[in-house]
Write a protein that holds these residues in place. Structure first.
Motif, short mmCIF file in Angstrom:
data_model
loop_
_atom_site.label_atom_id
_atom_site.label_comp_id
_atom_site.label_asym_id
_atom_site.label_seq_id
_atom_site.Cartn_x
_atom_site.Cartn_y
_atom_site.Cartn_z
N TYR A 77 32.54 32.63 -3.04
CA TYR A 77 31.58 31.71 -2.44
C TYR A 77 30.23 31.73 -3.17
N SER A 78 29.84 32.89 -3.66
CA SER A 78 28.59 32.96 -4.42
C SER A 78 28.69 32.13 -5.70
N GLY A 79 29.86 32.21 -6.34
CA GLY A 79 30.08 31.43 -7.55
C GLY A 79 30.08 29.94 -7.24
N ALA A 80 30.72 29.58 -6.12
CA ALA A 80 30.75 28.17 -5.72
C ALA A 80 29.35 27.66 -5.42
N ASP A 81 28.55 28.50 -4.78
CA ASP A 81 27.15 28.16 -4.48
C ASP A 81 26.41 27.83 -5.77
N LEU A 82 26.64 28.65 -6.78
CA LEU A 82 25.99 28.46 -8.07
C LEU A 82 26.47 27.18 -8.76
N VAL A 83 27.76 26.95 -8.71
CA VAL A 83 28.35 25.76 -9.36
C VAL A 83 27.81 24.48 -8.73
N TYR A 84 27.89 24.40 -7.41
CA TYR A 84 27.40 23.19 -6.73
C TYR A 84 25.89 23.02 -6.89
N GLY A 85 25.18 24.15 -6.93
CA GLY A 85 23.73 24.09 -7.12
C GLY A 85 23.37 23.49 -8.47
N LYS A 86 24.11 23.89 -9.50
CA LYS A 86 23.88 23.33 -10.84
C LYS A 86 24.21 21.84 -10.86
#
Length: 248
Positions: A77-86
């Motif tokens: 989920y942390s990685g997904a947060d980063l991906v969507y944030g970018k």
């Protein structure tokens, strides 16, 4: 040739990104290392995509969706947060440039999707208020996006905002009248709002009751003191009159 070259670049960036994401769970790397992999993969993707070109822009959006989905499926989920944030930051920067209204609306719809997806991710991470903020942003960018109201409804419930939850699910059902899941959530939201209202009313009564009881006790004590003082004064007056009559 140029078109083929762009497709080749997009495919290459996709392969590099995919490798970075798939290797992460297999190697059981630390969270910092995982985030580093995502940063490198995103940088690689952005360097290979020309966002001024509509076709490449579409490729970028699809890649963000794909990799964000992959991260969610592996519970990263942390990685997904980063991906969507970018994805959000990149598309927001595109809105600042002069574009046709039709193109801007298309970008805003993609931004709404990314905000909605990140809202889900942040809910999974236990960040309810950030999740609600993202859901609200999704609605702002695309007021017709039904799933955004679904996210806002659940995030509002998690934050204890039953009024906004009911409004969100109701709007979602208005946009999609045949959505049974949304219909169920509207009914649940009404129950929760009524329960919250009854709870608040009960809390107000319980808060006011001791104060009223205390005030009554004080009034009773004061009245008693006044009465005793009055009776004492009258008794003294009678006694004084008696002495006066004796002296005369």
């Amino acid at each position: 040739i140029r078109s083929h070259h762009k497709q080749s670049q997009a495919t290459t960036s996709s392969v590099h990104y995919h490798r970075a994401l798939t290797l992460t769970p297999q190697l059981n790397l630390s969270q910092n290392t995982q985030r580093s992999n995502h940063h490198m993969a995103l940088a690689c993707l952005l360097s290979k995509v020309n966002l001024d070109d509509p076709s490449s822009q579409h490729t970028f959006v699809e890649q963000i969706k794909s990799h964000g989905r992959a991260s969610v499926e592996t519970k990263d989920y942390s990685g997904a947060d980063l991906v969507y944030g970018k994805g959000i930051d990149t598309l927001l920067s595109l809105l600042n440039k002069e574009r046709e209204e039709k193109e801007k609306k298309a970008i805003q719809k993609d931004i709404a999707i990314f905000y909605s997806n990140r809202s889900l991710v942040r809910m999974k991470l236990g960040n309810e208020f950030e999740s609600l903020h993202d859901a609200r942003s999704a609605v702002e960018h695309d007021p017709m996006y039904v799933k955004a109201y679904w996210r806002r409804g659940h995030a509002s419930n998690a934050c204890g905002n039953t009024t906004e939850a009911l409004a969100s699910f109701s709007k979602g059902l208005e946009l999609d009248p045949n959505n049974k899941a949304m219909e169920t959530e509207v009914a649940n939201a009404k129950k929760k709002k009524n329960a919250q209202k009854e709870k608040d009313q009960k809390a107000v009564k319980e808060e006011d009751y001791p104060a009223t009881k205390g005030e009554a006790a004080i009034d009773k004590k004061t009245n008693k003191q006044v009465k005793e003082k009055t009776l004492g004064a009258k008794a003294f007056e009678v006694f004084t009159d008696y002495l006066a009559s004796e002296v005369a």
